[in-house]
Design an enzyme around this catalytic site. Structure first.
Site, PDB file in Angstrom:
ATOM      1  N   GLU A 175       0.848  -1.186   0.000  1.00  0.00           N
ATOM      2  CA  GLU A 175       0.000   0.000   0.000  1.00  0.00           C
ATOM      3  C   GLU A 175       0.886   1.240   0.000  1.00  0.00           C
ATOM      4  OE1 GLU A 175      -4.116  -0.929   1.810  1.00  0.00           O
ATOM      5  OE2 GLU A 175      -2.772  -0.447   3.452  1.00  0.00           O
ATOM      6  N   GLY A 181      -6.376   6.640   0.642  1.00  0.00           N
ATOM      7  CA  GLY A 181      -7.406   7.640   0.948  1.00  0.00           C
ATOM      8  C   GLY A 181      -7.257   8.935   0.177  1.00  0.00           C
TER       9      GLY A 181
HETATM   10  P1  PGA Z   1      -8.175   3.437   0.693  1.00  0.00           P
HETATM   11  O1  PGA Z   1      -7.453   2.739   1.957  1.00  0.00           O
HETATM   12  O2  PGA Z   1      -8.740   2.340  -0.153  1.00  0.00           O
HETATM   13  O3  PGA Z   1      -9.227   4.318   1.317  1.00  0.00           O
HETATM   14  O4  PGA Z   1      -7.126   4.226  -0.023  1.00  0.00           O
HETATM   15  C1  PGA Z   1      -6.716   1.562   1.803  1.00  0.00           C
HETATM   16  C2  PGA Z   1      -6.153   1.130   3.138  1.00  0.00           C
HETATM   17  O5  PGA Z   1      -5.799   1.998   3.946  1.00  0.00           O
HETATM   18  O6  PGA Z   1      -6.056  -0.080   3.426  1.00  0.00           O
END
Ligand code: PGA
Length: 266
Positions: A175, A181
């Site tokens: 990630e 986010g």
């Molecule tokens: P997101 O978060 O899909 O809102 O970007 C992913 C995560 O933090 O696991």
């Protein structure tokens, strides 16, 4: 995706839906997963609703064969003790979890979790038969400085002994911190490059018996409209979904994208 690995889509609810709305959301996800074949689905609700979600999913599974796994979003590496505010692996197991997300970048950045701590947690999770989803990823600053692989592989190596002992039962989630986010998503090619590097490291350290079965999820602004292209990459075996996992239609779209790639869509 690779036919040798079952795709896994996990919804990380973060600090949302810790009460009755969490139960509703979990049941909606269970309904969605009933339509699909060949995709494993996991939800990670807040601690306050874990046991209730796990119990109602289990009842559904008995009645209709629906299977949605439940994950904790964090845990302590000790089994018990004077650790105010923490929960342990046996407690998660008691609550009905089979999974736990570890070392999420929000834990690393906001709560000071180190590579070493994440490694200890990973080991403890496996000792209690929980499947860890170990999160790794670089910040924007690290990416701009050309340090993406250095940072990500350092994080993977820290957990390597546990990952090897798991023999494929552990999951890694790549990630990129700048994509979480934010609506900014890594290109499928950029994500694939990092996933391939992680798998090469698993191969080097643990051999084929570790590198082939270990699933590597992508996370960071995964939505229905970008899921298919990401999941189509050879070394991307699923997704860890934050924001879009709170919306049944969006999470359903991502599940459909995964299922379509393995020929299991509704
Ligand atoms: P997101 O978060 O899909 O809102 O970007 C992913 C995560 O933090 O696991």
């Amino acid at each position: 995706m690779n036919p040798r690995r079952i795709p896994l889509i996990a919804g990380n609810w973060k600090m949302h839906h810790g009460g009755a709305s969490g139960l509703d959301l979990a049941l909606e996800v269970a309904k969605l997963s009933r339509e699909l074949r060949g995709v494993e689905v996991v939800v990670a609700p807040p601690f306050t609703v874990l046991a209730a979600v796990a119990q109602s999913l289990e009842e559904l599974a008995e009645q209709r064969g629906l299977l949605v796994g439940v994950a904790g979003q964090n845990m302590h590496f000790e089994e018990k003790g004077a650790f105010t505010g923490e929960v342990s692996a046996p407690m998660l197991v008691d609550a009905g979890c089979r999974w736990v997300i570890l070392g999420h970048s929000e834990r690393r950045q906001l709560f000071g979790e180190t590579d070493e701590l994440v490694a200890r947690k990973t080991k403890a999770a496996l000792e209690h038969k929980l499947h860890p989803i170990v999160c790794v990823g670089e910040t924007l600053e690290e990416r701009t400085a050309g340090k993406t692989l250095e940072v990500v592989l350092r994080q993977v190596r820290a957990a390597m002994p546990a990952l090897i002992s798991a023999r494929g039962a552990a999951v890694i989630a790549y990630e990129p911190v700048w994509a979480i986010g934010t609506g900014k998503v890594a290109t499928p090619a950029d994500a694939q490059e990092v996933h391939a590097a992680i798998r090469a490291e698993l191969l080097k350290e643990g051999g084929d018996a570790i590198a082939t079965p270990t699933r590597i999820l992508y996370g960071g602004s995964v939505k229905p409209d970008n899921a298919r292209a990401l999941l189509a990459q050879t070394d991307i075996d699923g997704a860890l979904v934050g924001g879009a996992s709170l919306d049944v239609a969006q999470f359903g779209g991502i599940l459909q994208a995964a299922a379509a790639l393995v020929g299991g869509a509704a």
